[in-house]
Scaffold this motif. Structure first.
Motif, PDB file in Angstrom:
ATOM      1  N   VAL A  33       0.852  -1.188   0.000  1.00 55.96           N
ATOM      2  CA  VAL A  33       0.000   0.000   0.000  1.00 55.96           C
ATOM      3  C   VAL A  33       0.887   1.236   0.000  1.00 55.96           C
ATOM      4  CG1 VAL A  33      -1.784   1.266   1.261  1.00 55.96           C
ATOM      5  CG2 VAL A  33      -1.861  -1.232   1.155  1.00 55.96           C
ATOM      6  N   GLY A  34       0.603   2.163  -0.923  1.00 53.39           N
ATOM      7  CA  GLY A  34       1.544   3.238  -1.204  1.00 53.39           C
ATOM      8  C   GLY A  34       1.356   4.516  -0.433  1.00 53.39           C
ATOM      9  N   ASN A  35       0.274   4.650   0.321  1.00 55.23           N
ATOM     10  CA  ASN A  35       0.046   5.860   1.115  1.00 55.23           C
ATOM     11  C   ASN A  35      -0.654   5.488   2.413  1.00 55.23           C
ATOM     12  OD1 ASN A  35      -0.566   7.111  -2.002  1.00 55.23           O
ATOM     13  ND2 ASN A  35       0.873   8.221  -0.715  1.00 55.23           N
ATOM     14  N   SER A  36      -0.650   6.419   3.350  1.00 54.53           N
ATOM     15  CA  SER A  36      -1.387   6.203   4.593  1.00 54.53           C
ATOM     16  C   SER A  36      -2.879   6.115   4.294  1.00 54.53           C
ATOM     17  CB  SER A  36      -1.117   7.356   5.554  1.00 54.53           C
ATOM     18  OG  SER A  36      -1.481   8.589   4.951  1.00 54.53           O
ATOM     19  N   VAL A  37      -3.610   5.449   5.184  1.00 56.99           N
ATOM     20  CA  VAL A  37      -5.064   5.401   5.074  1.00 56.99           C
ATOM     21  C   VAL A  37      -5.669   6.345   6.106  1.00 56.99           C
ATOM     22  CG1 VAL A  37      -5.082   3.025   4.214  1.00 56.99           C
ATOM     23  CG2 VAL A  37      -5.286   3.440   6.669  1.00 56.99           C
ATOM     24  N   LEU A  38      -6.852   6.850   5.816  1.00 56.74           N
ATOM     25  CA  LEU A  38      -7.564   7.650   6.815  1.00 56.74           C
ATOM     26  C   LEU A  38      -7.914   6.771   8.005  1.00 56.74           C
ATOM     27  CD1 LEU A  38      -9.907   9.742   4.501  1.00 56.74           C
ATOM     28  CD2 LEU A  38      -7.962  10.598   5.817  1.00 56.74           C
ATOM     29  N   TRP A  39      -8.085   7.409   9.169  1.00 55.03           N
ATOM     30  CA  TRP A  39      -8.277   6.579  10.362  1.00 55.03           C
ATOM     31  C   TRP A  39      -9.382   7.114  11.261  1.00 55.03           C
ATOM     32  CZ3 TRP A  39      -7.900   1.957  11.667  1.00 55.03           C
ATOM     33  CH2 TRP A  39      -8.035   1.560  13.008  1.00 55.03           C
ATOM     34  N   ASP A  40     -10.122   6.167  11.814  1.00 54.15           N
ATOM     35  CA  ASP A  40     -11.077   6.410  12.884  1.00 54.15           C
ATOM     36  C   ASP A  40     -11.281   5.091  13.619  1.00 54.15           C
ATOM     37  OD1 ASP A  40     -13.137   7.980  14.319  1.00 54.15           O
ATOM     38  OD2 ASP A  40     -14.478   6.506  13.405  1.00 54.15           O
ATOM     39  N   GLU A  41     -11.286   5.128  14.955  1.00 53.22           N
ATOM     40  CA  GLU A  41     -11.405   3.884  15.737  1.00 53.22           C
ATOM     41  C   GLU A  41     -12.710   3.146  15.481  1.00 53.22           C
ATOM     42  OE1 GLU A  41      -8.031   5.821  17.743  1.00 53.22           O
ATOM     43  OE2 GLU A  41      -9.969   6.526  16.968  1.00 53.22           O
ATOM     44  N   ASP A  42     -13.695   3.832  14.945  1.00 52.09           N
ATOM     45  CA  ASP A  42     -14.963   3.160  14.661  1.00 52.09           C
ATOM     46  C   ASP A  42     -14.797   2.043  13.634  1.00 52.09           C
ATOM     47  OD1 ASP A  42     -17.844   3.011  15.076  1.00 52.09           O
ATOM     48  OD2 ASP A  42     -18.001   3.653  12.994  1.00 52.09           O
ATOM     49  N   LEU A  43     -13.689   2.049  12.899  1.00 52.92           N
ATOM     50  CA  LEU A  43     -13.430   0.951  11.952  1.00 52.92           C
ATOM     51  C   LEU A  43     -13.347  -0.391  12.672  1.00 52.92           C
ATOM     52  CD1 LEU A  43     -10.811   2.555   9.530  1.00 52.92           C
ATOM     53  CD2 LEU A  43     -13.169   1.910   8.981  1.00 52.92           C
ATOM     54  N   PHE A  44     -12.866  -0.400  13.911  1.00 49.42           N
ATOM     55  CA  PHE A  44     -12.811  -1.656  14.661  1.00 49.42           C
ATOM     56  C   PHE A  44     -14.219  -2.215  14.886  1.00 49.42           C
ATOM     57  CE2 PHE A  44      -8.634  -0.008  16.518  1.00 49.42           C
ATOM     58  CZ  PHE A  44      -7.865  -0.832  15.720  1.00 49.42           C
ATOM     59  N   ALA A  45     -15.185  -1.318  15.111  1.00 42.59           N
ATOM     60  CA  ALA A  45     -16.568  -1.767  15.318  1.00 42.59           C
ATOM     61  C   ALA A  45     -17.199  -2.258  14.029  1.00 42.59           C
ATOM     62  CB  ALA A  45     -17.401  -0.628  15.908  1.00 42.59           C
ATOM     63  N   ARG A  46     -16.592  -1.891  12.871  1.00 44.29           N
ATOM     64  CA  ARG A  46     -17.137  -2.307  11.578  1.00 44.29           C
ATOM     65  C   ARG A  46     -16.507  -3.591  11.062  1.00 44.29           C
ATOM     66  NH1 ARG A  46     -19.868   2.002   9.175  1.00 44.29           N
ATOM     67  NH2 ARG A  46     -20.497   0.435   7.637  1.00 44.29           N
ATOM     68  N   GLY A  47     -15.637  -4.206  11.860  1.00 38.06           N
ATOM     69  CA  GLY A  47     -15.063  -5.486  11.473  1.00 38.06           C
ATOM     70  C   GLY A  47     -13.596  -5.469  11.142  1.00 38.06           C
ATOM     71  N   ILE A  48     -12.959  -4.297  11.167  1.00 40.00           N
ATOM     72  CA  ILE A  48     -11.525  -4.212  10.912  1.00 40.00           C
ATOM     73  C   ILE A  48     -10.774  -4.702  12.159  1.00 40.00           C
ATOM     74  CG2 ILE A  48      -9.608  -2.612  10.523  1.00 40.00           C
ATOM     75  CD1 ILE A  48     -11.288  -3.066   8.065  1.00 40.00           C
ATOM     76  N   THR A  49      -9.724  -5.487  11.929  1.00 38.61           N
ATOM     77  CA  THR A  49      -8.880  -5.983  13.017  1.00 38.61           C
ATOM     78  C   THR A  49      -7.465  -5.481  12.830  1.00 38.61           C
ATOM     79  OG1 THR A  49      -8.223  -7.989  11.831  1.00 38.61           O
ATOM     80  CG2 THR A  49     -10.282  -8.091  13.102  1.00 38.61           C
ATOM     81  N   LEU A  50      -6.653  -5.638  13.876  1.00 37.32           N
ATOM     82  CA  LEU A  50      -5.245  -5.268  13.743  1.00 37.32           C
ATOM     83  C   LEU A  50      -4.545  -6.119  12.698  1.00 37.32           C
ATOM     84  CD1 LEU A  50      -4.308  -4.674  17.494  1.00 37.32           C
ATOM     85  CD2 LEU A  50      -4.523  -2.943  15.694  1.00 37.32           C
ATOM     86  N   GLN A  51      -4.999  -7.346  12.501  1.00 36.60           N
ATOM     87  CA  GLN A  51      -4.409  -8.198  11.465  1.00 36.60           C
ATOM     88  C   GLN A  51      -4.678  -7.597  10.068  1.00 36.60           C
ATOM     89  OE1 GLN A  51      -6.017  -9.288  14.115  1.00 36.60           O
ATOM     90  NE2 GLN A  51      -4.975 -11.078  15.006  1.00 36.60           N
ATOM     91  N   HIS A  52      -5.888  -7.052   9.882  1.00 33.56           N
ATOM     92  CA  HIS A  52      -6.173  -6.378   8.608  1.00 33.56           C
ATOM     93  C   HIS A  52      -5.207  -5.217   8.397  1.00 33.56           C
ATOM     94  CE1 HIS A  52     -10.371  -8.160   8.919  1.00 33.56           C
ATOM     95  NE2 HIS A  52     -10.033  -8.438   7.665  1.00 33.56           N
ATOM     96  N   LEU A  53      -4.999  -4.436   9.438  1.00 30.22           N
ATOM     97  CA  LEU A  53      -4.127  -3.268   9.316  1.00 30.22           C
ATOM     98  C   LEU A  53      -2.679  -3.679   9.067  1.00 30.22           C
ATOM     99  CD1 LEU A  53      -5.566  -1.062  12.204  1.00 30.22           C
ATOM    100  CD2 LEU A  53      -6.201  -1.057   9.783  1.00 30.22           C
ATOM    101  N   ALA A  54      -2.241  -4.732   9.729  1.00 29.52           N
ATOM    102  CA  ALA A  54      -0.864  -5.189   9.534  1.00 29.52           C
ATOM    103  C   ALA A  54      -0.635  -5.680   8.112  1.00 29.52           C
ATOM    104  CB  ALA A  54      -0.544  -6.306  10.533  1.00 29.52           C
ATOM    105  N   ALA A  55      -1.700  -6.167   7.445  1.00 31.22           N
ATOM    106  CA  ALA A  55      -1.557  -6.644   6.063  1.00 31.22           C
ATOM    107  C   ALA A  55      -1.218  -5.511   5.108  1.00 31.22           C
ATOM    108  CB  ALA A  55      -2.844  -7.340   5.625  1.00 31.22           C
ATOM    109  N   LEU A  56      -1.509  -4.266   5.489  1.00 37.21           N
ATOM    110  CA  LEU A  56      -1.141  -3.124   4.646  1.00 37.21           C
ATOM    111  C   LEU A  56       0.374  -3.010   4.524  1.00 37.21           C
ATOM    112  CD1 LEU A  56      -3.614  -0.443   6.089  1.00 37.21           C
ATOM    113  CD2 LEU A  56      -4.002  -2.076   4.239  1.00 37.21           C
ATOM    114  N   ALA A  57       1.093  -3.509   5.519  1.00 31.30           N
ATOM    115  CA  ALA A  57       2.557  -3.422   5.528  1.00 31.30           C
ATOM    116  C   ALA A  57       3.213  -4.636   4.903  1.00 31.30           C
ATOM    117  CB  ALA A  57       3.050  -3.255   6.966  1.00 31.30           C
ATOM    118  N   GLU A  58       2.399  -5.581   4.416  1.00 34.77           N
ATOM    119  CA  GLU A  58       2.948  -6.818   3.849  1.00 34.77           C
ATOM    120  C   GLU A  58       2.897  -6.781   2.329  1.00 34.77           C
ATOM    121  OE1 GLU A  58       4.484  -8.810   5.772  1.00 34.77           O
ATOM    122  OE2 GLU A  58       3.817  -7.830   7.620  1.00 34.77           O
ATOM    123  N   GLU A  59       3.429  -7.865   1.745  1.00 34.50           N
ATOM    124  CA  GLU A  59       3.477  -7.923   0.286  1.00 34.50           C
ATOM    125  C   GLU A  59       2.664  -9.102  -0.220  1.00 34.50           C
ATOM    126  OE1 GLU A  59       7.482  -7.425  -1.098  1.00 34.50           O
ATOM    127  OE2 GLU A  59       7.610  -5.407  -0.257  1.00 34.50           O
TER     128      GLU A  59
END
Length: 911
Positions: free
Chosen positions: A256-282
């Motif tokens: 992923v080539g740029n930062s993503v917008l952020w709000d903690e409410d994403l966690f309530a919508r089903g986003i997990t830290l594992q999803h976020l960590a995948a942005l840093a993977e290939e």
């Protein structure tokens, strides 16, 4: 709403300053004379912040609305200061810091020493995407002209999919980055790097957080409400390029080539830290699946919060909502090759089909004057959402001609604009939105800082000398667009938009490259196609007539139902599914976001097409449609080259619309883009059919009857377009003009050149007078005016006394008539012989019929020339290396040719 205005060109109207009423009225009257249908006021970067949305600004908008209504012009409300809809010229976040852009950053770290301390660094946060706007752009985005980051919050740590909790954590914040150090308990999976996920807010930024519904609510309160109050009869609102930042940093890693917008409410919508960590993977399967899931949830939240709020507000007040999101394919065929240096996934800029569900009318963006994806995708998106066709915002960058983007194209000729506009209409546009009209007083204003409003993505169309003839083009585009409103496009090929793969993969995903290769190859082969998304597959909504589906290097599909739908499609008789991969591979493996536990079972219905065979395959797919209607090839009239290596681009467009089955009716529009006459070839018909054709210049209809088993042929002059109504099973007489009928096909006649016809070269005796000087000077008609020290203000008159150039007499045959042929010109020409008007031409080649009473050699020939404003507005800008500038005026010897009436439509018995 004046319904005819939806087919006429519209225009942004740049306000670089707050105009007086008299200047507003002048521009509105000019727009009406030019045949425009709609204007959109757009406050630009050089307008002082303190003027935007003030009582005076709103009063001026109200005046424009009243005067436009009286003139029959429509008004749409452009919703932003400059662009990036949502910030409202800074009004949205003023007094509401929590609505400012907030981003998620990430990096990886290893243990700094044997003591188990990990150190993580985010540094040098920057946004190169907006740097080209200079200091004024920096002040536009940030209240102090410099980004200042704060409110740093650690969201979590992940290693190998495992969430880690530190027992010691130190955060050292900075305005341009942050350092975090942490210690962790020993775990089973303590090998490998740890990913830090860290959020921050940009203090002082005027850009907004599109994840927050409250932000959109405040935006409509501060901007939409006041503007609608003073423009109550507006057709709707227009949003433009909503995005924030495109932040990058030194330690960024992953696909992923740029930062993503952020709000903690994403966690309530089903986003997990594992999803976020995948942005840093290939490129591993698990990370790809997680990225796909993340961007589905993230985009849905962003779209609903921003576009959903705007859409509901507009619907409650009975006004429309249009505009366009970020379109990274502008000017190109690949979804990733138009705007470089960004990752569009982080903003509304990838799922175009989903964004369109919030609009009442579809709008797309097109850059410069070459064939490109924009309109085909726009029309496809609209049809997928129950509508059809689109508005295309056509803007000019300097990139196409080798200069800086902001310097634009003051040297844009009406011929280039016309060719591109007709191309757009035949590809699925309903109207062209010009970028832009200027306030005439802008040329007298001193530039502020580095930003010169005269060089704000020019041309300012109403400042172009050729603008006085814009009504000729506007009326032509109106007629062609209205003609194409009826019916459904006839096509047999669907190209899958690889959304899931674009979400899962790198910025420059293989599927994006192959999608662009297929789209361009199909276009150049003359094979019309529709773009579909995966949701249409799942719902079984592939339009009738599609027999080929192309998967352009699609590595990932999102839904298991997509595989079943493809299987069912491929098993139907006469259907095929083509799949491609980069390089020598013929097939790309398909992955599903939903684990299948086994094979997807599509091998028996897929046929692989290697990358180097895409162009040849596109010609094969176009062959069936060429049997229905085709243009003679550019290099050899009347034939299609059989050697694949000689298969040149179509250099024209054919749009075939089926109107009804009972009675059977079709419509055909054809554009010839090259500088020579070509022939339209209609395939043999099993039953008689009736054709009625319309040509814009001169405006006329021609009817012809075609018997079964015969081909109908018609000539199309260089650069022209025709529209034809096809009514099978009707056997009607021929009509050349209303009330004139004949039963013989050969009686449909047109003035045309004929072999060995008399021709007189008008080489000598030419003079030229610039409008500003009104002084006649000798001129050579083969050289651009710039090379002769003329044409500085872009307007003048060529003149020659015909009695001095020859003594050949005209034929007494009434079936012959002299025509003035201009082989090459840049600009518009209005022709007069002894003050008798002979017509107006906007094209690079021109033909004018001489008056019926004209007898050579006699009379004074005048060519009133209107060129571009390039020599006026680029005189203070030194040419850069590689810059291409259009030349001005005549660039070929005009000649008189004796033409005769010949059959315009021919027929040849089918083999």
């Amino acid at each position: 709403m004046n319904t005819d205005n939806q087919f006429r060109p519209a225009a942004f109207w740049f306000w670089h300053y707050l105009p007086e009423e008299i200047e507003c009225l002048e521009v509105l009257q000019s727009a009406r004379r030019a045949g425009l249908g709609c204007v959109l006021i757009q406050a630009r970067l050089s307008m002082p912040w303190d003027d935007y949305l003030t009582p005076t600004y709103l009063a001026r908008c109200a005046y424009v609305g009243e005067q436009a209504k009286d003139l029959g012009l429509s008004v749409e409300i452009y919703d932003e200061y400059n662009w990036m809809s949502g910030h409202g010229g800074g009004a949205t976040v003023k007094g509401a810091d929590h609505l400012r852009e907030r981003h998620l950053f990430w990096c990886k770290g290893r243990s700094a020493s044997d003591n188990g301390r990990y150190v993580f660094t985010i540094s040098s946060i920057h946004s190169s995407f907006l740097d080209f706007l200079g200091p004024e752009g920096a002040l536009w985005c940030n209240e102090q002209g410099v980004a200042r980051w704060g409110d740093w919050q650690v969201q979590g740590f992940v290693r190998n999919g495992e969430v880690l909790a530190p027992y010691e954590l130190i955060v050292e914040p900075g305005e341009n980055g942050c350092t975090v150090s942490a210690r962790f308990e020993k775990t089973v999976s303590d090998e490998g790097e740890i990913t830090l996920l860290l959020s921050a807010r940009s203090f002082g930024s005027r850009l907004v957080n599109y994840l927050l519904p409250e932000m959109a609510e405040r935006f409509v309160e501060k901007v939409y409400g006041p503007l609608l109050d003073v423009l109550p009869s507006a057709d709707g609102f227009f949003f433009d390029h909503p995005y924030a930042g495109f932040q990058d940093w030194t330690e960024r890693c992953g696909f992923v080539g740029n930062s993503v917008l952020w709000d903690e409410d994403l966690f309530a919508r089903g986003i997990t830290l594992q999803h976020l960590a995948a942005l840093a993977e290939e490129d591993d399967e698990k990370s790809s699946r997680l990225r796909l899931e993340f961007f589905r949830i993230y985009s849905s939240c962003m779209h609903e919060a921003f576009f959903g709020t705007l859409s509901r507000w507009c619907a409650e007040r009975g006004v429309g909502l249009s505009g366009h999101e970020l379109l990274p394919h502008v000017g190109a065929w690949s979804p990733r090759k138009g705007l470089g240096g960004i990752d569009p996934r982080v903003m509304p800029g990838t799922d175009h089909f989903a964004v369109d569900r919030y609009r009442t009318a579809t709008t797309v963006d097109a850059a410069d004057y070459v064939p490109q994806l924009s309109v085909i995708l726009g029309d496809s998106v609209a049809r997928a959402n129950g509508r059809s066709r689109c508005t295309v915002e056509q803007y000019s960058t300097g990139r196409e001609v080798g200069r800086a983007s902001l310097l634009g194209q003051w040297d844009l000729t009406p011929a280039r604009l016309r060719t591109q506009s007709l191309r757009h209409l035949l590809c699925g546009a309903r109207r062209i939105l010009l970028h832009a009209l200027y306030l005439p007083g802008v040329v007298k204003r001193t530039p502020s800082g580095m930003f010169d409003p005269v060089q704000d993505f020019p041309p300012g169309f109403n400042l172009q000398p050729w603008w006085e003839h814009m009504d000729v083009l506007s009326n032509e585009l109106f007629e062609v667009s209205k003609f194409l409103e009826e019916g459904e496009p006839v096509r047999s090929v669907a190209l899958l938009y690889p959304l899931a793969d674009l979400w899962a993969g790198p910025v420059d995903a293989t599927s994006a490259h192959l999608f662009g290769a297929w789209a361009q190859a199909l276009d150049e082969a003359g094979c019309p196609f529709v773009i579909i998304d995966e949701s249409q597959l799942v719902r079984g909504e592939i339009e009738a007539g599609i027999t080929t589906v192309i998967l352009p290097g699609v590595g990932w599909l999102e839904h298991a139902a997509s595989f079943a739908a493809l299987q069912a499609f491929g098993e139907q008789k006469g259907h095929e599914i083509l799949a491609s991969a980069v390089g020598g591979a013929a097939l790309v493996p398909l992955c599903g976001a939903e684990p299948s536990g086994g094979s997807w079972g599509l091998e028996n219905v897929l046929r692989g097409v290697k990358e180097d065979a895409i162009a040849e395959e596109a010609w094969r797919l176009a062959a069936g449609l060429r049997n229905v209607a085709r243009l003679s090839s550019p290099d050899q009239l009347g034939t299609i080259p059989s050697d694949p290596a000689q298969k040149l681009p179509l250099s024209g467009r054919i749009a075939w619309h089926h109107v009804s089955d009972s009675p059977p009716r079709d419509r055909l529009a054809v554009q010839n883009e090259i500088g020579q006459w070509r022939e339209l070839i209609l395939g043999a018909s099993e039953k008689p059919r009736h054709l009625r054709g319309w040509e814009a210049a001169p405006a006329k209809w021609v009817q012809s009857a075609a018997e079964r088993a015969w081909r109908s042929w018609g000539t199309i002059p260089a650069g022209e377009a025709v529209a034809i109504r096809v009514r099978p099973h009707e056997m009607l007489c021929l009509e050349w003009e209303e009330g004139v009928a004949s039963g013989a096909l050969e009686d449909v006649l047109e003035w045309m050149p004929f072999p060995q016809g008399p021709m007189i070269q008008l080489t000598d005796g030419w003079q030229f007078a610039e409008d500003a000087l009104n002084v006649w000077q000798p001129v050579t008609p083969t050289l651009p005016l710039e090379e002769q020290g003329m044409g500085a203000d872009g307007s003048g008159i060529y003149q020659v006394d015909l009695s001095s150039v020859g003594n050949e007499s005209a034929s007494a045959d009434v079936s012959c008539r002299w025509h003035l042929v201009i082989p090459k010109v840049r600009g518009t020409l209005e022709c007069r012989i002894d003050d008798v008007p002979c017509g107006v031409s906007l094209t690079d080649q021109a033909v004018f019929p001489c008056p019926k009473e004209f007898s050579f050699p006699s009379g004074v020939l005048q060519l009133i020339w209107r060129g571009t404003a390039a020599n006026r507005f680029y005189k203070d800008h030194s040419p850069v290396a590689g810059e291409r500038r259009e030349k001005s005026g005549l660039m070929g010897v005009p000649r008189l040719e004796l033409w005769r009436l010949q059959p315009r439509v021919r027929r040849i018995k089918a083999a």
